[in-house]
Enzyme design. Structure first.
Site, short mmCIF file in Angstrom:
data_model
loop_
_atom_site.label_atom_id
_atom_site.label_comp_id
_atom_site.label_asym_id
_atom_site.label_seq_id
_atom_site.Cartn_x
_atom_site.Cartn_y
_atom_site.Cartn_z
CB SER A 46 -0.95 0.06 1.09
OG SER A 46 -0.32 0.34 2.44
CB ILE A 48 5.37 5.68 -0.59
CG1 ILE A 48 4.81 7.10 0.08
CG2 ILE A 48 6.63 6.09 -1.47
CD1 ILE A 48 5.43 7.73 1.20
CB SER A 176 10.62 11.10 6.60
OG SER A 176 10.02 12.13 7.13
CE1 TYR A 189 9.18 7.22 10.18
CE2 TYR A 189 8.98 9.73 10.39
CZ TYR A 189 8.86 8.47 9.66
OH TYR A 189 8.48 8.50 8.19
CB THR A 224 0.16 6.73 2.69
OG1 THR A 224 0.93 6.98 4.02
CG2 THR A 224 0.85 7.09 1.51
#
Ligand code: NAP
Length: 284
Positions: A46, A48, A176, A189, A224
């Site tokens: 699913s 990207i 990111s 993260y 997403t």
């Protein structure tokens, strides 16, 4: 018998895939710019990863999609096969050594038999438990995030590497914009995605002698499931739209063509780079 595998037409790969029309600047290739190449895309059922897998297949590659859940693998593989694309699927939780080993063993067997090797690895799988502050994060969560986001791409690549040599292939990691502009609530993260920038440059250096290029996709906010806490929040959305030069949230497809380009011969002299797809200039 390969129980965790969703097979394509005629064994694994479909030789007559329907192709997109992007041509190489190095010459017209009617079979697709990535024809006869083999791509492995993690976290690709699913979002990207799925959009990247679809685009690589539209550009002619045989693509192996994967993720943790069999039903997601089956659904995504069936959808892309219905579109006439050469796609096979296998379950692989990138943080589990046994899953990575099974992926490598299966892809190796099929890719060597039908195509002579593996050309591209795109590491899209990532984890982001919303943990808040870095210093308040437990060791268990640190390990989980670093294991999935940072260690697994390097470990998977090291296992695939023997089958990628002498093919002028390419690796794409997925970081990111949190690597450039850390957000308080994303804690570890942010750290993991910054580490991927260093991993990109280090691997680019190590693999240049083997003619394998390593680059990094750096998405901004892309619509997403992963980011729905962001794009589901109307006031944050309003703020983002003002902040983003493009004044819209990105779509997974916004990321896909860039990765196809990075895999293609058009990018033959590009390595160690981070490419932001964020709707604003990420240059500091
Ligand atoms: P998504 O729509 O939630 O899709 C995630 C995909 O990865 C799914 O196919 C999921 O399937 C799979 N997956 C999750 N954990 C996995 C694991 N441990 N091993 C293997 N597969 C796994 O997410 P996305 O937004 O496309 O995010 C993809 C990547 O982009 C991530 O690395 C994320 O950090 C990065 N990114 C996203 C954004 C954004 O705004 N969306 C922004 C910057 C960076 P299963 O559930 O079946 O495993």
């Amino acid at each position: 018998m390969l129980p965790a595998v969703a097979r394509g037409h005629r064994g694994w790969f479909h030789p007559c895939a329907r192709l997109s029309v992007r041509m190489s600047s190095t010459g017209i290739d009617r079979k697709g710019i990535l024809a006869e190449r083999v791509a492995v895309v993690t976290g690709s059922t699913s979002g990207i990863g799925f959009a990247i897998a679809r685009r690589l297949a539209q550009d002619g590659a045989h693509v192996v999609i994967s993720s943790r859940k069999q039903q997601n693998v089956d659904r995504a593989a069936a959808q892309l096969q219905r579109e006439g694309l050469s796609v096979a699927g296998i379950v692989c939780h990138v943080g589990k050594a046994e899953d990575r080993e099974r992926l490598v063993a299966t892809v190796r067997g099929q890719a060597l038999e039908h195509c002579g090797g593996i050309d591209f690895l795109v590491c899209c799988a990532g984890v982001n438990p919303l943990v808040g502050s870095t210093l308040g994060t437990s060791e268990q969560i640190w390990d989980k995030i670093l294991n999935v986001n940072v260690k697994s791409p390097a470990l998977l690549l090291s296992q695939l590497l023997p089958y990628m040599e002498k093919r002028k292939g390419a690796v794409t990691l997925v970081s990111s914009v949190a690597a450039y502009f850390p957000r308080m609530e994303l804690g570890v993260y942010n750290v993991s995605k910054t580490a991927l920038l260093a991993l990109t440059r280090t691997l680019a250096l190590e693999l240049a002698p083997k003619d394998i290029r390593v680059n990094c996709l750096v998405p901004g906010v892309i619509k997403t499931d992963f980011s729905k806490v962001l794009h589901g929040n109307e006031s944050l959305l309003k703020y983002l739209r003002e902040y983003l030069q493009m004044q819209r949230i990105g779509e997974p497809e916004d990321c896909a063509g860039v990765v196809s380009f990075l895999c293609s011969p058009d990018a033959s002299y590009i390595t160690g780079e981070n490419i932001a797809v964020a709707g604003f200039s990420s240059r500091l």
